[in-house]
Scaffold this motif. Structure first.
Motif, PDB file in Angstrom:
ATOM      1  N   ARG A 118       0.853  -1.186   0.000  1.00  0.00           N
ATOM      2  CA  ARG A 118       0.000   0.000   0.000  1.00  0.00           C
ATOM      3  C   ARG A 118       0.886   1.232   0.000  1.00  0.00           C
ATOM      4  O   ARG A 118       1.557   1.536   0.985  1.00  0.00           O
ATOM      5  CB  ARG A 118      -0.935   0.012   1.211  1.00  0.00           C
ATOM      6  N   GLN A 137      -8.048  -3.629  -5.583  1.00  0.00           N
ATOM      7  CA  GLN A 137      -8.892  -2.969  -4.589  1.00  0.00           C
ATOM      8  C   GLN A 137      -8.773  -3.654  -3.231  1.00  0.00           C
ATOM      9  O   GLN A 137      -8.747  -2.996  -2.188  1.00  0.00           O
ATOM     10  CB  GLN A 137     -10.349  -2.977  -5.058  1.00  0.00           C
ATOM     11  N   THR A 138      -8.720  -4.973  -3.246  1.00  0.00           N
ATOM     12  CA  THR A 138      -8.573  -5.754  -2.018  1.00  0.00           C
ATOM     13  C   THR A 138      -7.585  -6.883  -2.282  1.00  0.00           C
ATOM     14  O   THR A 138      -7.286  -7.207  -3.438  1.00  0.00           O
ATOM     15  CB  THR A 138      -9.918  -6.351  -1.565  1.00  0.00           C
ATOM     16  N   THR A 139      -7.101  -7.490  -1.200  1.00  0.00           N
ATOM     17  CA  THR A 139      -6.146  -8.587  -1.349  1.00  0.00           C
ATOM     18  C   THR A 139      -6.211  -9.494  -0.131  1.00  0.00           C
ATOM     19  O   THR A 139      -6.590  -9.054   0.964  1.00  0.00           O
ATOM     20  CB  THR A 139      -4.712  -8.052  -1.528  1.00  0.00           C
ATOM     21  N   HIS A 140      -5.839 -10.749  -0.326  1.00  0.00           N
ATOM     22  CA  HIS A 140      -5.736 -11.694   0.788  1.00  0.00           C
ATOM     23  C   HIS A 140      -4.281 -11.865   1.224  1.00  0.00           C
ATOM     24  O   HIS A 140      -3.992 -12.609   2.159  1.00  0.00           O
ATOM     25  CB  HIS A 140      -6.296 -13.059   0.377  1.00  0.00           C
TER      26      HIS A 140
END
Length: 245
Positions: A118, A137-140
């Motif tokens: 980020r 947008q999102t991540t694991h």
């Protein structure tokens, strides 16, 4: 008595004409060159197909981005093809082969999404070498916060964060709150129990060894009794500040 045909002294015998071997080879080479030239001008050596070798690949997009269809095969340069395919960040091009007379084979593999970074408001997924694959947008994946010049994270920090995320939670009070990059310190790990660890910068092996040292510190009986506030792993002997002392 057998009559033999005799040649008078004034009669000239016919001589055979011999073409030198060099002349024959020159003629053959000229014919070959003219044949190749005619084939080239006729489009015989223009690339008609691009074969993409690898698992789970966007083959059509790779072939289009390679940009060699219709190009004379003798002018195809693998370094230029690799540069074009570099725009597809999710790919790692292994090599490019020209296949006579009119084909090109590209060997590719998908880059492994190893860590998330980020940088301000933007979130990226990067490979084990710290190279950006894509903005998401999102991540694991484990996330590290902080700014870094250029488009690449240091590989040592990438490997250390991934190793820490996989190993530290099994240590006493080892659950991780955040990873971040400090401009002066380098990698800093913050635990959910409130401790901070200055890991610093270095090669992948150096930083992974420091994370292993952090795991040992968290398991130390005195640290478990009083709690850890801060540890500096950049020193030959880690400097500790305990919470209850």
């Amino acid at each position: 008595m057998t009559n033999k045909k005799m040649h008078s002294r004034g009669e000239t015998r016919p001589r055979r004409t011999h073409v030198p071997h060099r002349t024959w080879w020159s003629i053959v080479a000229l014919v070959i060159c003219m044949t190749l030239l005619a084939a080239s001008l006729g489009g015989f050596f223009r690339v008609r197909s691009v074969k993409v070798v690898g698992a789970s690949l966007p083959s059509d997009a790779v072939a289009l981005t390679a940009g060699v269809v219709g190009q004379n095969i003798f002018t195809v340069r693998s370094d230029q093809v690799v540069r074009r395919l570099a725009s597809m960040h999710e790919l790692d091009v292994q090599r490019v082969d020209a296949v006579f007379p009119n084909g090109v084979t590209v060997y590719v593999r998908m880059r492994r999404r190893f860590l998330a970074w980020r940088d301000g408001k933007a979130l990226y997924e990067v490979d084990p070498q710290g190279r950006i694959i894509a903005q998401v947008q999102t991540t694991h994946l484990p996330v590290i916060d902080g700014t870094q010049p250029g488009q690449t994270l240091p590989p040592g920090i990438v490997q250390a964060v991934r190793y820490a995320a996989e190993t530290l939670p099994s240590a006493p009070r080892g659950d991780i709150a955040t990873f971040h990059m400090d401009p002066k310190v380098g990698l800093v790990v913050v635990g959910r129990a409130g401790w901070q660890a200055a890991v610093g910068r270095g090669t992948p092996q150096t930083l992974v060894d420091r994370i292993a040292e952090l795991s040992s510190v968290l398991g130390d009986p005195q640290v478990r009794q009083h709690g850890l506030r801060f540890v500096d792993l950049r020193l030959p002997t880690p400097f500790l500040r305990l919470a209850g002392v």
